[in-house]
Enzyme design. Structure first.
Site, PDB file in Angstrom:
ATOM      1  N   ARG A  42       0.451  12.527  -8.546  1.00  0.00           N
ATOM      2  CA  ARG A  42       1.041  11.182  -8.422  1.00  0.00           C
ATOM      3  C   ARG A  42       2.434  11.096  -9.032  1.00  0.00           C
ATOM      4  NH1 ARG A  42      -3.146   7.764  -6.778  1.00  0.00           N
ATOM      5  NH2 ARG A  42      -5.205   8.209  -7.630  1.00  0.00           N
ATOM      6  N   GLU A  96       0.841  -1.205   0.000  1.00  0.00           N
ATOM      7  CA  GLU A  96       0.000   0.000   0.000  1.00  0.00           C
ATOM      8  C   GLU A  96       0.872   1.249   0.000  1.00  0.00           C
ATOM      9  OE1 GLU A  96      -2.568   1.467  -0.551  1.00  0.00           O
ATOM     10  OE2 GLU A  96      -4.372   0.662   0.369  1.00  0.00           O
ATOM     11  N   ASP A  97       0.325   2.334  -0.518  1.00  0.00           N
ATOM     12  CA  ASP A  97       1.032   3.609  -0.446  1.00  0.00           C
ATOM     13  C   ASP A  97       0.963   4.193   0.958  1.00  0.00           C
ATOM     14  OD1 ASP A  97      -1.701   4.038  -0.649  1.00  0.00           O
ATOM     15  OD2 ASP A  97      -1.548   5.644  -2.134  1.00  0.00           O
ATOM     16  N   ASP A 112      -3.990   5.196   6.532  1.00  0.00           N
ATOM     17  CA  ASP A 112      -4.499   6.373   7.238  1.00  0.00           C
ATOM     18  C   ASP A 112      -5.429   5.879   8.351  1.00  0.00           C
ATOM     19  OD1 ASP A 112      -5.353   8.894   7.917  1.00  0.00           O
ATOM     20  OD2 ASP A 112      -6.316   9.349   6.024  1.00  0.00           O
ATOM     21  N   PHE A 168      -2.099  15.629   5.386  1.00  0.00           N
ATOM     22  CA  PHE A 168      -2.271  15.134   4.022  1.00  0.00           C
ATOM     23  C   PHE A 168      -0.972  15.269   3.223  1.00  0.00           C
ATOM     24  CE2 PHE A 168      -3.952  14.856  -0.271  1.00  0.00           C
ATOM     25  CZ  PHE A 168      -4.845  13.808  -0.128  1.00  0.00           C
TER      26      PHE A 168
HETATM   27  P1  IMP Z   1      -7.644   4.725   4.909  1.00  0.00           P
HETATM   28  O1  IMP Z   1      -8.200   5.892   5.667  1.00  0.00           O
HETATM   29  O2  IMP Z   1      -6.540   4.035   5.657  1.00  0.00           O
HETATM   30  O3  IMP Z   1      -8.753   3.781   4.498  1.00  0.00           O
HETATM   31  O4  IMP Z   1      -7.006   5.316   3.593  1.00  0.00           O
HETATM   32  C1  IMP Z   1      -7.712   5.237   2.407  1.00  0.00           C
HETATM   33  C2  IMP Z   1      -6.989   5.800   1.236  1.00  0.00           C
HETATM   34  O5  IMP Z   1      -7.032   7.217   1.346  1.00  0.00           O
HETATM   35  C3  IMP Z   1      -5.518   5.492   1.060  1.00  0.00           C
HETATM   36  O6  IMP Z   1      -5.282   4.252   0.442  1.00  0.00           O
HETATM   37  C4  IMP Z   1      -5.115   6.624   0.154  1.00  0.00           C
HETATM   38  O7  IMP Z   1      -5.455   6.326  -1.184  1.00  0.00           O
HETATM   39  C5  IMP Z   1      -5.955   7.754   0.670  1.00  0.00           C
HETATM   40  N1  IMP Z   1      -5.185   8.623   1.583  1.00  0.00           N
HETATM   41  C6  IMP Z   1      -5.154   8.614   2.922  1.00  0.00           C
HETATM   42  N2  IMP Z   1      -4.334   9.559   3.408  1.00  0.00           N
HETATM   43  C7  IMP Z   1      -3.825  10.176   2.311  1.00  0.00           C
HETATM   44  C8  IMP Z   1      -2.888  11.252   2.137  1.00  0.00           C
HETATM   45  O8  IMP Z   1      -2.349  11.865   3.073  1.00  0.00           O
HETATM   46  N3  IMP Z   1      -2.618  11.608   0.846  1.00  0.00           N
HETATM   47  C9  IMP Z   1      -3.176  10.985  -0.234  1.00  0.00           C
HETATM   48  N4  IMP Z   1      -4.039   9.972  -0.101  1.00  0.00           N
HETATM   49  C10 IMP Z   1      -4.363   9.573   1.152  1.00  0.00           C
HETATM   50 MG    MG Z   2      -4.483   3.993  -1.797  1.00  0.00          MG
END
Ligand code: IMP
Ligand code: MG
Length: 179
Positions: free
Chosen positions: A169, A103-104, A107, A156
């Site tokens: 990206r 995963e990148d 969050d 962010f």
């Molecule tokens: P989650 O809140 O862990 O479900 O994150 C969901 C998705 O939100 C991640 O896979 C990213 O694609 C996107 N995301 C969360 N935080 C960031 C950020 O700081 N920058 C860009 N994308 C984010």
């Molecule tokens: Mg993602």
């Protein structure tokens, strides 16, 4: 170090540069090799955000990785119970494989919880999580990542695969929102 970037209505400043990212990826690859060499690991990179991370990590690995790309999709099911999640693009059978999800960023962890549940139903031998970025203050996921590139504050970020409203990206470094 490069200058601030503007994407849509927001400004971002340099946060983690290209060289730092590559150095950390080399170290992560060594950790993964130590644990998975000889185990025929299958890497599942989550699109879109993880495409650059996957490309750079894969080229550092010595454990003969197999890689596949998946996307999480949520659609309205036929029942009134709400939305159904599915993992698009899963072609390789996962049964008895050692799966490593790439995963990148983690969050809140909501996305990883969904991915994990979908993967578990395929009965792999193991599921490990490898993420380039982790926001520990925000993360409430059920499963802790085994491999983490950088722990970052709950702000962010964009670049190196990560987007703000689909842009940013292509940036070679990671940038943080100014606020
Ligand atoms: P989650 O809140 O862990 O479900 O994150 C969901 C998705 O939100 C991640 O896979 C990213 O694609 C996107 N995301 C969360 N935080 C960031 C950020 O700081 N920058 C860009 N994308 C984010
Ligand atoms: Mg993602």
């Amino acid at each position: 170090m490069s200058a601030a970037v503007q994407i849509h209505d927001l400004s971002f400043v340099p946060f983690i540069d290209q060289a730092q990212i590559q150095t950390r990826i080399e170290a992560l690859a060594k950790e993964i090799d130590t644990q998975f060499t000889g185990k025929d690991p299958l890497f599942l990179a989550v699109l879109n955000g993880a495409f650059l991370f996957a490309a750079d990590l894969l080229r550092e690995l010595k454990c003969q990785p197999e890689i596949s790309f998946v996307k999480v999709s949520s659609y309205q099911g036929t029942q009134s119970t709400g939305r159904v999640d599915e993992l698009i693009g899963l072609q390789t059978g996962l049964k008895d494989r050692h799966v490593i999800v790439l995963e990148d960023i983690l969050d809140t962890g909501v996305t990883m919880n969904k991915i994990f549940t979908l993967l578990e139903s395929e009965q792999p031998a193991s599921i490990s999580i490898c993420t380039l970025l982790l926001k520990p203050e925000a993360y409430k996921g059920k499963h802790q990542p085994e491999f983490v590139g950088f722990e970052i504050p709950d702000k962010f970020v964009v670049g190196y695969g990560l987007d703000y409203k689909e842009y940013g990206r292509e940036l070679k470094s990671i940038y943080q929102l100014i606020n």
